[in-house]
Design a protein around this motif. Structure first.
Motif, PDB file in Angstrom:
ATOM      1  N   GLY A  60      42.779  44.677  55.845  1.00  0.00           N
ATOM      2  CA  GLY A  60      41.723  45.482  55.227  1.00  0.00           C
ATOM      3  C   GLY A  60      41.391  45.020  53.824  1.00  0.00           C
ATOM      4  N   SER A  61      40.511  45.752  53.175  1.00  0.00           N
ATOM      5  CA  SER A  61      40.140  45.427  51.793  1.00  0.00           C
ATOM      6  C   SER A  61      41.149  46.073  50.848  1.00  0.00           C
ATOM      7  N   GLY A  62      40.912  45.924  49.563  1.00  0.00           N
ATOM      8  CA  GLY A  62      41.834  46.449  48.561  1.00  0.00           C
ATOM      9  C   GLY A  62      42.084  47.940  48.678  1.00  0.00           C
ATOM     10  N   THR A  63      41.048  48.697  49.018  1.00  0.00           N
ATOM     11  CA  THR A  63      41.189  50.152  49.114  1.00  0.00           C
ATOM     12  C   THR A  63      42.208  50.546  50.183  1.00  0.00           C
ATOM     13  N   PHE A  64      42.293  49.758  51.253  1.00  0.00           N
ATOM     14  CA  PHE A  64      43.286  50.044  52.302  1.00  0.00           C
ATOM     15  C   PHE A  64      44.701  49.932  51.719  1.00  0.00           C
ATOM     16  N   THR A  87      35.442  54.127  37.600  1.00  0.00           N
ATOM     17  CA  THR A  87      35.277  54.498  39.009  1.00  0.00           C
ATOM     18  C   THR A  87      36.552  54.308  39.825  1.00  0.00           C
ATOM     19  N   TYR A  88      37.269  53.206  39.556  1.00  0.00           N
ATOM     20  CA  TYR A  88      38.429  52.915  40.400  1.00  0.00           C
ATOM     21  C   TYR A  88      39.590  53.855  40.111  1.00  0.00           C
ATOM     22  N   GLY A  89      39.703  54.301  38.858  1.00  0.00           N
ATOM     23  CA  GLY A  89      40.695  55.319  38.536  1.00  0.00           C
ATOM     24  C   GLY A  89      40.371  56.610  39.275  1.00  0.00           C
ATOM     25  N   VAL A 134      47.617  53.970  37.527  1.00  0.00           N
ATOM     26  CA  VAL A 134      46.631  53.439  36.581  1.00  0.00           C
ATOM     27  C   VAL A 134      46.002  52.169  37.145  1.00  0.00           C
ATOM     28  N   VAL A 135      44.763  51.915  36.725  1.00  0.00           N
ATOM     29  CA  VAL A 135      44.074  50.671  37.070  1.00  0.00           C
ATOM     30  C   VAL A 135      44.299  49.691  35.923  1.00  0.00           C
ATOM     31  N   HIS A 136      44.812  48.511  36.223  1.00  0.00           N
ATOM     32  CA  HIS A 136      45.124  47.530  35.176  1.00  0.00           C
ATOM     33  C   HIS A 136      43.836  47.044  34.505  1.00  0.00           C
ATOM     34  N   CYS A 137      42.970  46.398  35.287  1.00  0.00           N
ATOM     35  CA  CYS A 137      41.651  46.003  34.768  1.00  0.00           C
ATOM     36  C   CYS A 137      40.612  46.825  35.519  1.00  0.00           C
ATOM     37  N   GLU A 138      39.914  47.713  34.801  1.00  0.00           N
ATOM     38  CA  GLU A 138      38.906  48.590  35.416  1.00  0.00           C
ATOM     39  C   GLU A 138      37.624  47.791  35.629  1.00  0.00           C
ATOM     40  N   THR A 139      37.342  47.487  36.867  1.00  0.00           N
ATOM     41  CA  THR A 139      36.203  46.639  37.203  1.00  0.00           C
ATOM     42  C   THR A 139      34.867  47.319  36.909  1.00  0.00           C
ATOM     43  N   THR A 140      34.886  48.631  36.759  1.00  0.00           N
ATOM     44  CA  THR A 140      33.662  49.371  36.403  1.00  0.00           C
ATOM     45  C   THR A 140      32.990  48.750  35.184  1.00  0.00           C
ATOM     46  N   VAL A 163      50.386  50.839  40.265  1.00  0.00           N
ATOM     47  CA  VAL A 163      49.323  50.117  39.561  1.00  0.00           C
ATOM     48  C   VAL A 163      48.299  49.549  40.536  1.00  0.00           C
ATOM     49  N   ASP A 164      47.034  49.836  40.275  1.00  0.00           N
ATOM     50  CA  ASP A 164      45.929  49.151  40.946  1.00  0.00           C
ATOM     51  C   ASP A 164      45.657  47.882  40.135  1.00  0.00           C
ATOM     52  N   ALA A 165      46.201  46.759  40.631  1.00  0.00           N
ATOM     53  CA  ALA A 165      46.042  45.482  39.929  1.00  0.00           C
ATOM     54  C   ALA A 165      45.047  44.590  40.668  1.00  0.00           C
ATOM     55  N   MET A 166      44.120  45.242  41.370  1.00  0.00           N
ATOM     56  CA  MET A 166      43.178  44.534  42.226  1.00  0.00           C
ATOM     57  C   MET A 166      42.456  43.424  41.473  1.00  0.00           C
ATOM     58  N   ALA A 167      41.962  43.726  40.273  1.00  0.00           N
ATOM     59  CA  ALA A 167      41.123  42.776  39.545  1.00  0.00           C
ATOM     60  C   ALA A 167      41.922  41.909  38.575  1.00  0.00           C
ATOM     61  N   SER A 168      43.227  42.087  38.521  1.00  0.00           N
ATOM     62  CA  SER A 168      44.022  41.332  37.545  1.00  0.00           C
ATOM     63  C   SER A 168      45.054  40.415  38.200  1.00  0.00           C
ATOM     64  N   ASN A 189      40.934  38.679  47.734  1.00  0.00           N
ATOM     65  CA  ASN A 189      39.637  38.084  47.395  1.00  0.00           C
ATOM     66  C   ASN A 189      39.193  38.243  45.938  1.00  0.00           C
ATOM     67  N   LYS A 190      40.137  38.455  45.039  1.00  0.00           N
ATOM     68  CA  LYS A 190      39.738  38.487  43.618  1.00  0.00           C
ATOM     69  C   LYS A 190      40.385  37.301  42.894  1.00  0.00           C
ATOM     70  N   CYS A 191      41.266  37.546  41.918  1.00  0.00           N
ATOM     71  CA  CYS A 191      41.793  36.403  41.151  1.00  0.00           C
ATOM     72  C   CYS A 191      42.669  35.458  41.974  1.00  0.00           C
TER      73      CYS A 191
HETATM   74  C1  LIG Z   1      37.948  45.509  44.025  1.00  0.00           C
HETATM   75  C2  LIG Z   1      38.731  46.635  43.500  1.00  0.00           C
HETATM   76  C3  LIG Z   1      39.320  47.568  44.355  1.00  0.00           C
HETATM   77  C4  LIG Z   1      39.247  47.512  45.863  1.00  0.00           C
HETATM   78  O1  LIG Z   1      37.990  47.436  46.360  1.00  0.00           O
HETATM   79  P1  LIG Z   1      37.729  46.982  47.873  1.00  0.00           P
HETATM   80  O2  LIG Z   1      36.241  47.024  47.947  1.00  0.00           O
HETATM   81  O3  LIG Z   1      38.381  47.936  48.774  1.00  0.00           O
HETATM   82  O4  LIG Z   1      38.309  45.613  48.020  1.00  0.00           O
HETATM   83  C5  LIG Z   1      40.090  48.565  43.793  1.00  0.00           C
HETATM   84  N1  LIG Z   1      40.288  48.635  42.464  1.00  0.00           N
HETATM   85  C6  LIG Z   1      39.744  47.750  41.613  1.00  0.00           C
HETATM   86  C7  LIG Z   1      40.024  47.874  40.160  1.00  0.00           C
HETATM   87  C8  LIG Z   1      38.950  46.720  42.106  1.00  0.00           C
HETATM   88  O5  LIG Z   1      38.412  45.829  41.251  1.00  0.00           O
END
Ligand SMILES: *Cc1c(COP(=O)(O)O)cnc(C)c1O
Length: 358
Positions: A60-64, A87-89, A134-140, A163-168, A189-191
């Motif tokens: 799945g994607s990061g949210t999964f 938004t991600y927080g 917490v979200v490490h790097c807030e992609t918002t 930690v949501d480290a999705m973007a870091s 699919n990020k860094c």
């Molecule tokens: C990309 C991202 C996610 C997950 O998003 P998906 O669309 O499910 O891949 C979650 N948190 C942050 C901070 C992101 O940048």
């Protein structure tokens, strides 16, 4: 014309990463089990996690991965405090609420990093809080939250940090051997610069062992999946075999580049080029540069002319240059990703394209 994605992901990938997918692996075959093992070890190494953690990839994607993390680690007897400045927080809080968990939030404006004094006060004031997310790097916005300071405060208060480290993950430093973090969620699919399709949660072994049977979801149960990896090396449900292969190749390329420190140097150079180029044209960086991560940058439009994101997007897309819409709660903005398999020449081309809009 080759498309270049100046986005937070999916992003531009190396040809070697896409080529790694041209094979049909059998999911129960020894070759694929070896590939999955390599994936899990390499994911751990990105955050120096071999001593006390395990890496559990999930379809799945990061949210999964975030849902699997919350479902497996936060139980009905717990209470989660989510630190929100984007938004991600907010999404982390929503995920836990949807699971029926007790959730509290502390919010900051989108351009202000999480401040640890407020976190310490909140933890001292509410003994029922057991976990902090917490979200490490807030992609918002692209803002960087002070992860090490947050981890110190949470550990001192005897609570568990998620930690949501999705973007870091893969670029910004996270060292699980020195920083007390129970779980880190990321994606392919990020860094990491892989293709989309895999989430991952890196969890402290002791915490995972206490989490057997807690997840109310069958597919999003990290403890159950880890038990299977441990006993048979296999995935419980159909693995995205090509995505696994591409992610392993992407992680090999990350190591060959010099690991996250070298990747961060490249991303910083990209970010500096974008910031210099666009501010020279009259666009304003939304964040104070001292709190900006070199991952994705938010810009305000030129004050002197009307702004329409769709028009800007299509003009750049004609040259194969894809930017990202803004996500601020107030005011016009757009975002430019600084990550992906892009060269200095690609960033030069983007700045040139912006300049030629005038
Ligand atoms: C990309 C991202 C996610 C997950 O998003 P998906 O669309 O499910 O891949 C979650 N948190 C942050 C901070 C992101 O940048």
């Amino acid at each position: 014309m080759n498309q270049r994605l100046f986005t937070p992901g999916p992003l531009t990938t190396d040809t070697r990463v896409r080529s790694a997918m041209l094979f049909d692996w059998g999911s129960r075959d020894a070759q694929f089990i070896a590939l999955s093992n390599e994936l899990r070890v390499r994911l751990l190494d990105v955050v120096n996690g071999r001593t006390g953690h395990v890496a559990i990839p999930i379809q799945g994607s990061g949210t999964f991965a975030l849902e699997a993390m919350a479902a497996t680690l936060v139980g009905p007897e717990h209470k989660l405090l989510v630190l929100v400045n984007g938004t991600y927080g907010r999404r982390l809080a929503t995920i836990a609420q949807r699971l029926g968990r007790a959730v509290e939030t502390i919010e900051w404006p989108e351009d202000v990093p999480v401040d640890t004094t407020r976190v310490a006060d909140a933890l001292a004031a509410d003994r029922l809080i057991t976990h902090v997310a917490v979200v490490h790097c807030e992609t918002t916005t692209g803002i960087l939250n002070p992860l090490n300071a947050i981890a110190t405060v949470v550990a001192r208060a005897g609570r568990v940090l998620l930690v949501d480290a999705m973007a870091s993950f893969g670029a910004l430093p996270i060292d699980l051997a020195v920083t007390p973090i129970a779980a880190v969620a990321a994606s392919s699919n990020k860094c990491v610069e892989g293709v989309p399709g895999l989430g991952v949660v890196i969890v402290e072994k002791a915490i995972l062992n206490e989490s057997e049977g807690r997840s109310p979801s069958l597919s999003l149960d990290l403890a159950d999946q880890q038990r299977e990896f441990k006993t048979s090396g296999q995935w419980r449900f159909t693995p995205p075999v090509q995505v696994v292969a591409a992610t392993v190749e992407a992680l090999r390329l990350l190591e060959a580049e010099g690991g996250p420190p070298a990747r961060l140097v490249r991303y910083k150079r990209n970010y500096e080029r974008v910031r210099e180029g666009l501010t020279a044209l009259g666009y304003a960086l939304y964040l104070d540069p001292t709190v900006q991560a070199p991952i994705i940058a938010t810009f305000r439009p030129q004050p002197s002319r009307p702004f329409n994101f769709d028009v800007l997007y299509s003009r750049l897309a004609r040259d194969g240059l894809m930017i990202y819409p803004g996500k601020l709660t107030a005011g016009e903005a757009f975002r430019v990703g600084c990550i992906g398999a892009l060269t200095d020449a690609d960033f030069e081309a983007l700045i040139q394209a912006f300049a030629s809009l005038d």
